[in-house]
Design a protein around this motif. Structure first.
Motif, short mmCIF file in Angstrom:
data_model
loop_
_atom_site.label_atom_id
_atom_site.label_comp_id
_atom_site.label_asym_id
_atom_site.label_seq_id
_atom_site.Cartn_x
_atom_site.Cartn_y
_atom_site.Cartn_z
N ARG A 74 1.04 -1.11 0.17
CA ARG A 74 0.33 0.07 -0.03
C ARG A 74 1.12 1.03 -0.27
NH1 ARG A 74 -5.17 1.69 0.88
NH2 ARG A 74 -5.34 3.42 2.37
N GLU A 75 1.87 1.11 0.34
CA GLU A 75 2.70 2.42 0.91
C GLU A 75 2.92 2.93 -0.54
OE1 GLU A 75 7.34 3.26 2.56
OE2 GLU A 75 6.51 2.12 2.76
N ASP A 76 3.74 1.75 -1.41
CA ASP A 76 3.65 2.43 -2.62
C ASP A 76 2.80 2.57 -4.18
OD1 ASP A 76 6.44 1.39 -1.92
OD2 ASP A 76 7.31 0.40 -4.00
N LEU A 77 1.75 2.54 -3.25
CA LEU A 77 0.77 1.69 -4.07
C LEU A 77 0.36 3.71 -4.17
CD1 LEU A 77 -0.92 -0.55 -3.78
CD2 LEU A 77 -0.28 -0.16 -5.93
N GLU A 78 0.48 4.19 -2.84
CA GLU A 78 0.02 5.52 -2.46
C GLU A 78 0.61 6.61 -2.85
OE1 GLU A 78 -1.78 9.01 -0.64
OE2 GLU A 78 -2.51 7.72 -0.75
N ALA A 79 2.56 6.29 -2.70
CA ALA A 79 3.12 6.96 -3.64
C ALA A 79 3.30 7.36 -5.04
CB ALA A 79 4.40 6.57 -3.09
N ALA A 80 2.47 6.11 -5.52
CA ALA A 80 1.97 5.90 -7.35
C ALA A 80 1.31 7.08 -7.33
CB ALA A 80 2.51 4.81 -7.96
N ARG A 81 -0.14 6.90 -6.64
CA ARG A 81 -1.48 7.81 -6.43
C ARG A 81 -1.25 9.43 -6.27
NH1 ARG A 81 -4.34 11.35 -4.02
NH2 ARG A 81 -2.81 10.54 -2.29
N GLN A 82 0.09 9.49 -5.49
CA GLN A 82 0.41 11.08 -5.43
C GLN A 82 0.90 11.87 -6.69
OE1 GLN A 82 2.60 11.62 -1.99
NE2 GLN A 82 0.85 10.43 -0.48
N VAL A 83 2.02 10.67 -7.03
CA VAL A 83 2.65 11.22 -8.71
C VAL A 83 1.07 11.33 -9.64
CG1 VAL A 83 4.32 9.84 -9.80
CG2 VAL A 83 5.02 9.84 -8.02
N LEU A 84 0.12 10.30 -9.66
CA LEU A 84 -0.40 11.16 -10.63
C LEU A 84 -1.33 12.22 -10.32
CD1 LEU A 84 -1.64 7.08 -11.32
CD2 LEU A 84 -0.44 8.39 -13.16
N ARG A 85 -1.77 12.49 -9.14
CA ARG A 85 -2.57 13.35 -9.73
C ARG A 85 -1.37 15.00 -9.29
NH1 ARG A 85 -7.61 12.86 -9.97
NH2 ARG A 85 -8.22 11.09 -8.57
N SER A 86 -0.51 14.51 -9.38
CA SER A 86 0.93 15.46 -9.30
C SER A 86 1.11 15.74 -10.41
CB SER A 86 1.45 15.49 -8.83
OG SER A 86 1.39 15.49 -7.21
N ASN A 87 0.85 15.16 -11.43
CA ASN A 87 1.18 14.68 -13.09
C ASN A 87 0.16 14.76 -13.95
OD1 ASN A 87 4.76 15.11 -12.80
ND2 ASN A 87 4.30 13.84 -11.06
N PRO A 88 -0.83 15.09 -13.39
CA PRO A 88 -2.45 14.97 -14.91
C PRO A 88 -2.11 14.46 -16.16
CG PRO A 88 -1.97 17.21 -13.88
CD PRO A 88 -1.05 16.79 -13.63
N ARG A 89 -0.96 14.59 -16.49
CA ARG A 89 -0.31 15.11 -18.02
C ARG A 89 -0.92 13.17 -18.18
NH1 ARG A 89 4.98 14.03 -18.89
NH2 ARG A 89 5.92 15.08 -17.40
N LEU A 90 0.17 12.59 -17.09
CA LEU A 90 1.04 11.37 -17.23
C LEU A 90 -0.33 10.26 -17.41
CD1 LEU A 90 3.58 10.93 -15.11
CD2 LEU A 90 3.38 11.58 -18.11
N ALA A 91 -0.36 9.01 -17.90
CA ALA A 91 -1.75 7.46 -17.54
C ALA A 91 -0.29 6.44 -16.86
CB ALA A 91 -2.41 7.44 -18.75
N ALA A 92 -1.86 5.89 -16.44
CA ALA A 92 -1.04 5.03 -15.79
C ALA A 92 -2.32 3.16 -16.02
CB ALA A 92 -0.77 4.38 -14.37
#
Length: 264
Positions: A86-104
């Motif tokens: 979960r810790e790594d998933l939360e970090a990935a979530r924050q990256v996506l929210r901070s960089n809305p141009r990126l998709a996953a």
């Protein structure tokens, strides 16, 4: 003596031009299975992806190593179940929210979702001959087991995710996509779990692959085959380089190693 064969899917069993098993390969897989060899899928794709593409046609494999080894199952159920923490998933979530141009792509067992769809995503899925998944917000990752997180990014953006997911490893499968999975994972880990389950040793297994994410399983297998269309690193690791997937390279290798006779 070889008792089981493990097969990558994209670029090995199925090409990016021909989107399903060829008639010849389908017949050959069923033939070696009927002779008592176990046949096992070993893929970065998820269960639901294999089902919705229909790429394996009606062949029922003895086992399925999916999501690059993180979710492995057979007719009796799941026997390896290693999601991302979960810790790594939360970090990935924050990256996506901070960089809305990126998709996953967020991949669980039974369901997968994209975080957004744009032209870049459409191009990648066109290359994969795969229908686009539905969209869910990145927060969905925190509600279920995620075995593989797939940022659809080039090398210039990958460190945004890799630097904040310390409990994970990654492998690149496309110039615009990487697979991120838990440390200790990978196709070789999935094969090792299958070997324990079926009582197999390394010299009793054969592995087929074409990409960078196949190298660990080619290293592990007693007999390893790289496709003619494969990357050079995979070819260098393999015991044998067969023809390309579009030339039924798997079928040729099965005969080269005597699993089928030339007359089959």
């Amino acid at each position: 003596m070889i008792k089981a064969a493990f097969f990558d899917v994209d670029g090995t069993l199925v090409s990016f031009q021909q989107t399903q098993l060829s008639d010849r390969l389908r017949a050959d897989l069923l033939a070696i299975q009927a002779k008592g060899f176990k046949i096992v899928v070993c893929t970065g794709r998820a269960r639901q992806d294999l089902a919705r593409t229909g790429m394996l046609r009606d062949v029922e494999f003895d086992g399925y190593i999916t999501l690059n080894g993180q979710c492995c199952y057979d007719r009796e159920g799941i026997y390896r179940d290693i999601p991302i923490c979960r810790e790594d998933l939360e970090a990935a979530r924050q990256v996506l929210r901070s960089n809305p141009r990126l998709a996953a792509l967020m991949e669980g067992d039974g369901q997968s979702y994209l975080t957004k769809i744009d032209d870049r995503v459409r191009d990648i899925y066109k290359f994969l001959h795969t229908k686009l998944f539905d969209i869910r917000p990145p927060e969905w990752m925190l509600e279920t087991k995620i075995y593989q997180f797939v940022p659809l990014v080039g090398p210039e953006d990958e460190d945004l995710f890799l630097s904040v997911m310390p409990h994970c490893i990654h492998t690149r499968w496309h110039p615009k996509g990487i697979d991120i999975l838990p440390k200790g994972g990978g196709k070789a880990s999935g094969i090792q779990a299958a070997m324990e389950r079926y009582g197999l040793s390394a010299d009793e297994i054969m592995a087929f692959g074409d990409g960078e994410n196949d190298i660990t399983m080619l290293e592990l297998a007693g007999t390893s085959v790289a496709m003619g269309n494969g990357v050079e690193l995979a070819k260098a690791q393999a015991d044998y380089v067969t023809a390309s997937v579009d030339e039924d390279g798997v079928s040729q290798a099965l005969r080269h190693f005597g699993l089928l006779s030339a007359l089959n």
